[in-house]
Design a protein around this motif. Sequence first.
Motif, PDB file in Angstrom:
ATOM      1  N   PHE A 439       0.849  -1.194   0.000  1.00 48.44           N
ATOM      2  CA  PHE A 439       0.000   0.000   0.000  1.00 48.44           C
ATOM      3  C   PHE A 439       0.889   1.249   0.000  1.00 48.44           C
ATOM      4  O   PHE A 439       1.166   1.829   1.062  1.00 48.44           O
ATOM      5  CB  PHE A 439      -0.926   0.008   1.217  1.00 48.44           C
ATOM      6  CG  PHE A 439      -1.829  -1.191   1.284  1.00 48.44           C
ATOM      7  CD1 PHE A 439      -2.992  -1.235   0.534  1.00 48.44           C
ATOM      8  CD2 PHE A 439      -1.495  -2.285   2.086  1.00 48.44           C
ATOM      9  CE1 PHE A 439      -3.824  -2.349   0.587  1.00 48.44           C
ATOM     10  CE2 PHE A 439      -2.322  -3.395   2.143  1.00 48.44           C
ATOM     11  CZ  PHE A 439      -3.493  -3.442   1.383  1.00 48.44           C
ATOM     12  N   PRO A 440       1.344   1.683  -1.170  1.00 50.60           N
ATOM     13  CA  PRO A 440       2.259   2.841  -1.244  1.00 50.60           C
ATOM     14  C   PRO A 440       1.602   4.108  -0.693  1.00 50.60           C
ATOM     15  O   PRO A 440       0.426   4.362  -0.901  1.00 50.60           O
ATOM     16  CB  PRO A 440       2.514   2.989  -2.744  1.00 50.60           C
ATOM     17  CG  PRO A 440       2.130   1.681  -3.352  1.00 50.60           C
ATOM     18  CD  PRO A 440       1.041   1.130  -2.490  1.00 50.60           C
ATOM     19  N   LYS A 441       2.391   4.879   0.043  1.00 50.15           N
ATOM     20  CA  LYS A 441       1.897   6.156   0.544  1.00 50.15           C
ATOM     21  C   LYS A 441       1.961   7.199  -0.567  1.00 50.15           C
ATOM     22  O   LYS A 441       2.822   7.140  -1.436  1.00 50.15           O
ATOM     23  CB  LYS A 441       2.738   6.612   1.740  1.00 50.15           C
ATOM     24  CG  LYS A 441       2.584   5.730   2.970  1.00 50.15           C
ATOM     25  CD  LYS A 441       3.401   6.260   4.130  1.00 50.15           C
ATOM     26  CE  LYS A 441       3.218   5.391   5.372  1.00 50.15           C
ATOM     27  NZ  LYS A 441       4.023   5.882   6.521  1.00 50.15           N
ATOM     28  N   LEU A 442       1.051   8.153  -0.480  1.00 51.42           N
ATOM     29  CA  LEU A 442       1.047   9.214  -1.493  1.00 51.42           C
ATOM     30  C   LEU A 442       2.216  10.175  -1.299  1.00 51.42           C
ATOM     31  O   LEU A 442       2.699  10.769  -2.267  1.00 51.42           O
ATOM     32  CB  LEU A 442      -0.276   9.978  -1.422  1.00 51.42           C
ATOM     33  CG  LEU A 442      -1.509   9.189  -1.869  1.00 51.42           C
ATOM     34  CD1 LEU A 442      -2.781   9.997  -1.629  1.00 51.42           C
ATOM     35  CD2 LEU A 442      -1.420   8.802  -3.332  1.00 51.42           C
ATOM     36  N   ASN A 443       2.635  10.343  -0.028  1.00 51.71           N
ATOM     37  CA  ASN A 443       3.786  11.222   0.278  1.00 51.71           C
ATOM     38  C   ASN A 443       3.661  12.600  -0.357  1.00 51.71           C
ATOM     39  O   ASN A 443       4.585  13.129  -0.953  1.00 51.71           O
ATOM     40  CB  ASN A 443       5.091  10.564  -0.180  1.00 51.71           C
ATOM     41  CG  ASN A 443       5.446   9.355   0.678  1.00 51.71           C
ATOM     42  OD1 ASN A 443       5.183   9.347   1.881  1.00 51.71           O
ATOM     43  ND2 ASN A 443       6.018   8.351   0.059  1.00 51.71           N
ATOM     44  N   GLY A 444       2.456  13.168  -0.232  1.00 48.20           N
ATOM     45  CA  GLY A 444       2.266  14.526  -0.733  1.00 48.20           C
ATOM     46  C   GLY A 444       2.016  14.621  -2.210  1.00 48.20           C
ATOM     47  O   GLY A 444       1.954  15.725  -2.772  1.00 48.20           O
ATOM     48  N   LYS A 445       1.869  13.485  -2.901  1.00 46.34           N
ATOM     49  CA  LYS A 445       1.596  13.495  -4.328  1.00 46.34           C
ATOM     50  C   LYS A 445       0.157  13.044  -4.566  1.00 46.34           C
ATOM     51  O   LYS A 445      -0.342  12.181  -3.855  1.00 46.34           O
ATOM     52  CB  LYS A 445       2.561  12.564  -5.069  1.00 46.34           C
ATOM     53  CG  LYS A 445       4.019  12.988  -4.976  1.00 46.34           C
ATOM     54  CD  LYS A 445       4.920  12.015  -5.716  1.00 46.34           C
ATOM     55  CE  LYS A 445       6.392  12.428  -5.598  1.00 46.34           C
ATOM     56  NZ  LYS A 445       7.286  11.453  -6.273  1.00 46.34           N
ATOM     57  N   PRO A 446      -0.505  13.621  -5.573  1.00 42.57           N
ATOM     58  CA  PRO A 446      -1.900  13.241  -5.814  1.00 42.57           C
ATOM     59  C   PRO A 446      -2.024  11.833  -6.370  1.00 42.57           C
ATOM     60  O   PRO A 446      -1.054  11.293  -6.910  1.00 42.57           O
ATOM     61  CB  PRO A 446      -2.376  14.280  -6.849  1.00 42.57           C
ATOM     62  CG  PRO A 446      -1.117  14.728  -7.531  1.00 42.57           C
ATOM     63  CD  PRO A 446      -0.022  14.657  -6.507  1.00 42.57           C
ATOM     64  N   VAL A 447      -3.213  11.246  -6.238  1.00 39.59           N
ATOM     65  CA  VAL A 447      -3.488   9.936  -6.816  1.00 39.59           C
ATOM     66  C   VAL A 447      -3.337  10.028  -8.325  1.00 39.59           C
ATOM     67  O   VAL A 447      -3.807  10.993  -8.958  1.00 39.59           O
ATOM     68  CB  VAL A 447      -4.919   9.469  -6.458  1.00 39.59           C
ATOM     69  CG1 VAL A 447      -5.240   8.152  -7.149  1.00 39.59           C
ATOM     70  CG2 VAL A 447      -5.063   9.350  -4.950  1.00 39.59           C
ATOM     71  N   ASN A 448      -2.683   9.035  -8.929  1.00 42.15           N
ATOM     72  CA  ASN A 448      -2.483   9.047 -10.385  1.00 42.15           C
ATOM     73  C   ASN A 448      -3.810   9.128 -11.090  1.00 42.15           C
ATOM     74  O   ASN A 448      -4.750   8.396 -10.774  1.00 42.15           O
ATOM     75  CB  ASN A 448      -1.752   7.775 -10.839  1.00 42.15           C
ATOM     76  CG  ASN A 448      -0.338   7.717 -10.321  1.00 42.15           C
ATOM     77  OD1 ASN A 448       0.269   8.752 -10.035  1.00 42.15           O
ATOM     78  ND2 ASN A 448       0.194   6.519 -10.174  1.00 42.15           N
TER      79      ASN A 448
END
Length: 449
Positions: A439-448
């Motif tokens: 379950f990768p974290k978004l780390n401040g990036k929006p969902v693809n």
Amino acid sequence: MAYLSMGEAHRRITEYLNRFSDVVLNQDGSSLKQLLSVSSNSPLLLSLADALNLFHDYNRLLKQSDRCSQISEIVSPLFRSIQNFRLGNLLDSYNAFEKAANAFLQEFRNWESAWALEALYADRELASVGKTPEKLKGAGSFLMKVFGVLAGKGPKRVGALYVTCQLFKVYFKLGTVHLCRSVIRSIETARIFDFEEFPVRDKNSLSHGFPQVTYMYYTGRLEVFNENFPAADQKLSYALTHCNPRREANIRFVSVILAAYLLHLHPNEMAIYSGYGGGDLVCSVVRNVGRMILKYLIPVKLSVGVLPKNWLLEKYNLIEYSNVVQALKRGDLRLLRHALQDHEDRFLRSGVYLVLEKLELQVYQRLVKKIYIIQKQKDPSKAHQIKLEVIVKALKWLEMDMDVDEVECIMSILIYKNLMKGYFAHKSKVVVLSKQDPFPKLNGKPVNS
């Protein structure tokens, strides 16, 4: 109102005309702004309005005065505006003020220096009187004329940012936000102004509609509508950081707020490390401009996987986001939908409803992750294999009726969007998760997308 003689009325009007002529001759922009601020209710303009409502033949005074020949086209409709405002005829006052403003703009165009720039913003209150779409459109058209005058080279271009902010306000009220893009394109293409050219007091005043903070606030909102969340995050964070005149103290305070937001700490805990104790600055930022900005910044942060603590929502009176945050933490799809339904009107008015609705994918991810954690506790060797029927049962427990095919579709989307790592075994109806970082974290990036 005390008795006013015709002679006294004549004297007041003549005195105002002489003042007006003097400030133009001396290029005193600050004094000119005061003379044009119809809705300021200053003693000078109130006494002038009483005089004008008694002495109706003021146009004759304008014609007889050699000093007023240059300003008569401005002052005559301005007098009508002052008269009507005093009598409570706001629409007539607005119409007359618009004529005075157009005449003033013609004169301003001919002046080489930008001494009268401050006077262009003399009466934003009166300009907002005509809140009908027709009047707002007229205000927008006039502001575009002003923008055209200011957008060239030279000292006047500094005023282009002030006017841009007023244009944004008009376009957002009219619901014609697409018109903002042409203004932004003109600014960015021609590099009309540099933010560092503006005085410190102007940089930090959203409440008065002034430059950088207001500009970043509205362009940040535009980025939210365009779902460009990294840009929205950058612009709205800038606005939050610079929204208070006590800039250095405020940057420090907002650093505490953002750090606490990210680290899930209370401000009192952060104060131990920062040396900042809160106080009046917290109240001023939290209850005013900060709330306006966070109303859009919080949905942006949620969209990139950053969740606020409850104290932050309570401090800024943004409790409508509380259940949205809880739904993301729990993987509770029912709670998210109820939160959106309960505050639908508010979210729609703010323009963030669709942004929040798309958080469903993160909620599904959290639900599957909780199932994965439970399975890992029971049988670690088979934790990465999740049967679709288990997910269906979990959703049914949340009163969400979905069949296996619907769940299969959702799991495929989660894998495609990189919210889950793994593959789908169609025949056995099993999601096979990666054994490393499923379950990768978004780390401040929006969902693809």
